[in-house]
Design a protein around this motif. Structure first.
Motif, PDB file in Angstrom:
ATOM      1  N   PHE A 109       0.840  -1.192   0.000  1.00 29.99           N
ATOM      2  CA  PHE A 109       0.000   0.000   0.000  1.00 29.99           C
ATOM      3  C   PHE A 109       0.875   1.242   0.000  1.00 29.99           C
ATOM      4  CE2 PHE A 109      -2.512  -3.261   2.087  1.00 29.99           C
ATOM      5  CZ  PHE A 109      -3.748  -3.121   1.476  1.00 29.99           C
ATOM      6  N   SER A 110       0.319   2.341  -0.476  1.00 30.62           N
ATOM      7  CA  SER A 110       1.010   3.627  -0.377  1.00 30.62           C
ATOM      8  C   SER A 110       0.891   4.125   1.062  1.00 30.62           C
ATOM      9  CB  SER A 110       0.366   4.651  -1.326  1.00 30.62           C
ATOM     10  OG  SER A 110      -0.913   5.031  -0.824  1.00 30.62           O
ATOM     11  N   GLY A 111       1.622   5.183   1.382  1.00 30.85           N
ATOM     12  CA  GLY A 111       1.543   5.760   2.720  1.00 30.85           C
ATOM     13  C   GLY A 111       0.145   6.204   3.081  1.00 30.85           C
ATOM     14  N   GLY A 112      -0.630   6.628   2.100  1.00 27.81           N
ATOM     15  CA  GLY A 112      -1.998   7.071   2.335  1.00 27.81           C
ATOM     16  C   GLY A 112      -3.016   5.950   2.352  1.00 27.81           C
ATOM     17  N   GLY A 113      -2.575   4.718   2.145  1.00 25.53           N
ATOM     18  CA  GLY A 113      -3.485   3.585   2.219  1.00 25.53           C
ATOM     19  C   GLY A 113      -3.992   3.079   0.894  1.00 25.53           C
ATOM     20  N   ASP A 114      -3.569   3.688  -0.208  1.00 32.38           N
ATOM     21  CA  ASP A 114      -4.013   3.211  -1.515  1.00 32.38           C
ATOM     22  C   ASP A 114      -3.300   1.903  -1.855  1.00 32.38           C
ATOM     23  OD1 ASP A 114      -5.738   5.366  -2.049  1.00 32.38           O
ATOM     24  OD2 ASP A 114      -4.035   6.590  -2.710  1.00 32.38           O
ATOM     25  N   PHE A 115      -4.063   0.962  -2.401  1.00 35.57           N
ATOM     26  CA  PHE A 115      -3.503  -0.314  -2.814  1.00 35.57           C
ATOM     27  C   PHE A 115      -2.552  -0.103  -3.988  1.00 35.57           C
ATOM     28  CE2 PHE A 115      -3.725  -3.971  -5.691  1.00 35.57           C
ATOM     29  CZ  PHE A 115      -3.206  -4.939  -4.861  1.00 35.57           C
ATOM     30  N   ILE A 116      -1.377  -0.732  -3.922  1.00 36.94           N
ATOM     31  CA  ILE A 116      -0.408  -0.662  -5.018  1.00 36.94           C
ATOM     32  C   ILE A 116      -0.359  -1.992  -5.759  1.00 36.94           C
ATOM     33  CG2 ILE A 116       2.014  -0.361  -5.618  1.00 36.94           C
ATOM     34  CD1 ILE A 116       2.231   1.579  -3.245  1.00 36.94           C
ATOM     35  N   GLN A 117      -0.042  -3.067  -5.036  1.00 37.40           N
ATOM     36  CA  GLN A 117       0.011  -4.384  -5.684  1.00 37.40           C
ATOM     37  C   GLN A 117       0.099  -5.482  -4.636  1.00 37.40           C
ATOM     38  OE1 GLN A 117       3.604  -4.397  -8.042  1.00 37.40           O
ATOM     39  NE2 GLN A 117       4.825  -5.176  -6.365  1.00 37.40           N
ATOM     40  N   ASP A 118      -0.200  -6.703  -5.079  1.00 39.32           N
ATOM     41  CA  ASP A 118       0.008  -7.888  -4.269  1.00 39.32           C
ATOM     42  C   ASP A 118       1.205  -8.635  -4.821  1.00 39.32           C
ATOM     43  OD1 ASP A 118      -2.066  -7.667  -2.421  1.00 39.32           O
ATOM     44  OD2 ASP A 118      -3.489  -8.697  -3.708  1.00 39.32           O
ATOM     45  N   GLU A 119       1.879  -9.315  -3.935  1.00 38.88           N
ATOM     46  CA  GLU A 119       3.040 -10.113  -4.311  1.00 38.88           C
ATOM     47  C   GLU A 119       2.818 -11.518  -3.756  1.00 38.88           C
ATOM     48  OE1 GLU A 119       7.869  -9.628  -3.840  1.00 38.88           O
ATOM     49  OE2 GLU A 119       6.558  -8.467  -2.546  1.00 38.88           O
ATOM     50  N   PHE A 120       3.023 -12.529  -4.557  1.00 35.40           N
ATOM     51  CA  PHE A 120       2.813 -13.911  -4.173  1.00 35.40           C
ATOM     52  C   PHE A 120       4.171 -14.592  -4.079  1.00 35.40           C
ATOM     53  CE2 PHE A 120       2.443 -18.328  -5.626  1.00 35.40           C
ATOM     54  CZ  PHE A 120       1.582 -18.824  -4.665  1.00 35.40           C
ATOM     55  N   LEU A 121       4.466 -15.192  -2.911  1.00 36.46           N
ATOM     56  CA  LEU A 121       5.761 -15.839  -2.705  1.00 36.46           C
ATOM     57  C   LEU A 121       5.567 -17.166  -1.978  1.00 36.46           C
ATOM     58  CD1 LEU A 121       7.445 -12.584  -1.476  1.00 36.46           C
ATOM     59  CD2 LEU A 121       7.969 -13.708  -3.624  1.00 36.46           C
ATOM     60  N   ASP A 122       6.459 -18.096  -2.270  1.00 42.40           N
ATOM     61  CA  ASP A 122       6.409 -19.372  -1.560  1.00 42.40           C
ATOM     62  C   ASP A 122       7.774 -19.759  -1.001  1.00 42.40           C
ATOM     63  OD1 ASP A 122       7.697 -20.032  -3.893  1.00 42.40           O
ATOM     64  OD2 ASP A 122       6.261 -21.558  -4.520  1.00 42.40           O
ATOM     65  N   GLU A 123       8.651 -18.794  -0.844  1.00 37.96           N
ATOM     66  CA  GLU A 123       9.980 -19.037  -0.280  1.00 37.96           C
ATOM     67  C   GLU A 123       9.794 -19.435   1.183  1.00 37.96           C
ATOM     68  OE1 GLU A 123      13.334 -18.860   1.731  1.00 37.96           O
ATOM     69  OE2 GLU A 123      12.300 -16.951   1.924  1.00 37.96           O
TER      70      GLU A 123
END
Length: 172
Positions: free
Chosen positions: A131-145
């Motif tokens: 999210f941005s500092g103001g709470g806006d969604f930016i992106q999701d990241e999917f990881l399985d490490e």
């Protein structure tokens, strides 16, 4: 989101044991339901069709399959209007079968936590929210490490152990 990244619905529908969600922000992007609440609109909890969303059905379906779905929220006090609204609408999450707990940030100072909100599915995959500092969604990241999944899963458990169940947590 790139097509090779599973959607939330894909991840939840393939979960076999657990799905846990940690939220650590005091405000998220606005939405029409929050704005309506700010203007005085309240949900008629007796009219399920007016508030039940596909998300709630996905949670209910997962719980019916035996998946434990838990959400923990780390919040500042006094709470923001957004958190006040989230507390109010959490009734829908609980009705869907999700277990929800809250922990005031002052009680979490000695916990080492990941830097972002996330979901962990079956202790094997993590979906990180940016999210941005103001709470806006930016992106999701999917990881399985495995090391990252373990860090997130154990961070969630530390919060969960300290958090107050929704039905006992009062917003002041």
């Amino acid at each position: 989101m790139p097509s090779n990244v599973p959607t939330f619905d894909d991840l939840l529908s393939s979960a076999k044991r657990s799905a846990v969600h940690l939220e650590m922000r005091d405000i998220y992007y606005s939405n029409p339901r929050f704005e309506a609440w700010q203007e005085g609109h309240r949900v008629d909890w007796n009219d399920r069709d007016s508030w039940w969303r596909p998300f709630h059905q996905s949670i209910a379906d997962a719980v019916a399959r035996g998946v434990t779905v838990r959400r923990a929220r780390v919040i500042s006090e006094p709470v923001t209007e957004y958190i006040r609204w989230e507390h109010y609408v959490t009734h829908a999450n609980v009705t869907a079968g999700e277990q929800v707990r809250w922990v005031p940030r002052r009680l979490a100072s000695d916990l080492l936590l990941p830097g972002n909100d996330f979901w962990v599915f079956d202790d094997t995959t993590v979906r990180i929210h940016h999210f941005s500092g103001g709470g806006d969604f930016i992106q999701d990241e999917f990881l399985d490490e495995p090391r990252l999944v373990e860090l997130c899963a154990s961070g969630f458990e530390r919060v969960w152990d300290r958090a107050i169940p929704h039905e006992q947590f009062e917003i002041h």
